[in-house]
Design a protein around this motif. Structure first.
Motif, short mmCIF file in Angstrom:
data_model
loop_
_atom_site.label_atom_id
_atom_site.label_comp_id
_atom_site.label_asym_id
_atom_site.label_seq_id
_atom_site.Cartn_x
_atom_site.Cartn_y
_atom_site.Cartn_z
N LYS A 42 -1.55 -11.50 -0.37
CA LYS A 42 -0.48 -10.51 -0.38
C LYS A 42 -0.99 -9.19 -0.93
O LYS A 42 -0.64 -8.11 -0.44
CB LYS A 42 0.68 -11.03 -1.23
CG LYS A 42 1.94 -10.17 -1.13
CD LYS A 42 3.08 -10.83 -1.83
CE LYS A 42 4.37 -10.04 -1.69
NZ LYS A 42 4.79 -9.91 -0.29
N GLU A 74 -3.11 -7.58 1.75
CA GLU A 74 -2.26 -6.99 2.79
C GLU A 74 -1.61 -5.71 2.30
O GLU A 74 -1.48 -4.72 3.03
CB GLU A 74 -1.19 -8.00 3.20
CG GLU A 74 -1.74 -9.19 3.96
CD GLU A 74 -0.66 -10.23 4.24
OE1 GLU A 74 0.48 -10.02 3.73
OE2 GLU A 74 -0.96 -11.22 4.92
N THR A 75 -1.22 -5.72 1.02
CA THR A 75 -0.61 -4.50 0.47
C THR A 75 -1.61 -3.37 0.43
O THR A 75 -1.30 -2.22 0.79
CB THR A 75 -0.07 -4.79 -0.94
OG1 THR A 75 0.90 -5.86 -0.89
CG2 THR A 75 0.58 -3.55 -1.54
N ARG A 108 -4.27 -3.06 2.31
CA ARG A 108 -4.55 -2.64 3.68
C ARG A 108 -3.42 -1.76 4.21
O ARG A 108 -3.65 -0.75 4.89
CB ARG A 108 -4.75 -3.86 4.56
CG ARG A 108 -5.29 -3.52 5.93
CD ARG A 108 -5.54 -4.77 6.77
NE ARG A 108 -6.50 -5.62 6.12
CZ ARG A 108 -6.25 -6.83 5.61
NH1 ARG A 108 -5.01 -7.31 5.65
NH2 ARG A 108 -7.19 -7.54 5.05
N ALA A 109 -2.17 -2.12 3.90
CA ALA A 109 -1.03 -1.32 4.37
C ALA A 109 -1.05 0.07 3.73
O ALA A 109 -0.77 1.08 4.39
CB ALA A 109 0.28 -2.03 4.04
N GLN A 135 -3.75 1.58 2.68
CA GLN A 135 -4.85 2.32 3.30
C GLN A 135 -4.45 2.85 4.69
O GLN A 135 -4.74 4.00 5.03
CB GLN A 135 -6.08 1.42 3.41
CG GLN A 135 -6.73 1.11 2.07
CD GLN A 135 -7.88 0.14 2.22
OE1 GLN A 135 -8.01 -0.56 3.24
NE2 GLN A 135 -8.72 0.08 1.18
N ASP A 136 -3.79 1.98 5.48
CA ASP A 136 -3.36 2.42 6.81
C ASP A 136 -2.38 3.59 6.71
O ASP A 136 -2.46 4.56 7.47
CB ASP A 136 -2.71 1.27 7.57
CG ASP A 136 -3.72 0.17 7.93
OD1 ASP A 136 -4.94 0.49 7.89
OD2 ASP A 136 -3.29 -0.96 8.22
N THR A 137 -1.43 3.46 5.78
CA THR A 137 -0.46 4.56 5.60
C THR A 137 -1.15 5.84 5.18
O THR A 137 -0.84 6.94 5.66
CB THR A 137 0.59 4.15 4.56
OG1 THR A 137 1.26 2.95 4.98
CG2 THR A 137 1.61 5.26 4.36
#
Length: 323
Positions: A13, A16-17, A19-20, A22-24
């Motif tokens: 988790k 994923e957080t 990575r999210a 970083q993507d944002t």
């Protein structure tokens, strides 16, 4: 010691957080980078436009001034201000060229006017002497000579008068007044009615909502006389001349020999006629339409000609709208 499955779920988790986030962050960075590039491009475009306008403003000023300058206002100059650069030196060279042109045109105008004035007196004296000396009855062969001498003298006086009108039209207008085109046309056609009847040419004039124009009354009368006389003179027996005024436009249509379209510009040049041989017995001195064009230009009017539908010419005179 075996790990708790809950720990693995927490790690995933967390990954994923991250990575999210970083993507944002990457998306936000891409968006703001795009916005920044657009803003910079817009600023660069505005700055480039301003710099180009500042650099080319003297060129635009020179172009506008050059378009305003014509034979009628050669006294105007570019008078470019600013640093002593290539454009400033170019403008100074152009102004010097205009000085030479103004002197040349003024010299030509003075010569034509002065020479014409000087010729009028001896021609008038010559005509009077011929009339007095040859007034008594003469033999037939001498009577013909007298008629030829008087006709030659009269043609020379007409030529001088035409040159004076040409010089006056080139000088422009000193004073203007309201001129009734319809009344002027009626007067001109009445004066030329006898010449038209002698050549068996029908001469008619009509006006529809004729609008007065500002100009020199005498010059406009000469303009109309030259155009209508030209239409009568270069016609054939049984032909027609139709003068029509509509608003601020005058149209003169005549019959006669066909006129090639490529030959029409030459008709507005002094002493140019369609006959290839200048010694041919063609009436006129080749100054009718050039004088009319000079007077029209002095009034800011456009005088044009096109081949007529039945031979001859369609001459159109358009005055500018009232200011």
């Amino acid at each position: 010691m075996p790990r708790n499955p809950g720990d693995f779920a927490g790690i995933r988790k967390m990954e994923e957080t991250v990575r999210a986030v970083q993507d944002t962050a990457l998306r936000q960075m891409a968006v703001w980078s795009g916005v920044g590039v657009l803003v910079l491009a817009l600023l660069a475009g505005v700055l480039g436009w301003w710099l180009a306008g500042r650099a080319l403003r003297p060129v635009a000023s020179m172009t506008a001034a050059a378009r305003r300058i014509s034979e009628q206002n050669l006294h105007q100059r570019l008078a470019l201000t600013g640093p002593d650069d290539e454009l400033h030196r170019l403008a100074d060279t152009f102004d010097a060229m205009l000085d030479g042109l103004e002197r040349a045109f003024e010299t030509r105008r003075r010569f034509v006017a002065n020479a014409s004035h000087e010729l009028k007196t001896p021609l008038a004296t010559q005509r009077a002497s011929l009339q007095v000396a040859l007034a008594d009855p003469l033999p037939d062969h001498l009577a013909e000579v007298r008629a030829d001498l008087l006709a030659t003298n009269r043609e020379a006086e007409h030529l001088v008068d035409a040159l004076l009108l040409l010089a006056r039209g080139d000088r422009g207008l000193d004073e203007t007044e309201q001129v009734d085109l319809a009344a002027t046309t009626r007067l001109v056609t009445a004066e030329l009615a006898a010449a038209a009847a002698e050549r068996r040419v029908g001469l008619t004039a009509e006006a529809e909502d004729a609008t007065p124009v500002r100009g020199d009354r005498i010059l406009l009368r000469h303009l109309m006389t030259n155009v209508v006389r030209n239409a009568v003179q270069y016609n054939h027996p049984g032909g027609r001349v139709r003068v029509r005024i509509e608003g601020r436009t005058v149209t003169v249509v005549n019959t006669g020999p066909p006129v090639p379209a490529d030959k029409i510009p030459a008709l507005f040049e002094p002493f140019r006629r369609l006959t290839p041989d200048r010694t041919a017995p063609t009436p006129g001195n080749g100054l009718g339409l050039p004088v009319a064009a000079s007077i029209a230009e002095a009034h800011a009017a456009a005088l044009t000609a096109t081949p007529g539908p039945q031979g001859g010419l369609t001459v159109t005179l358009r005055f500018p709208p009232a200011p």
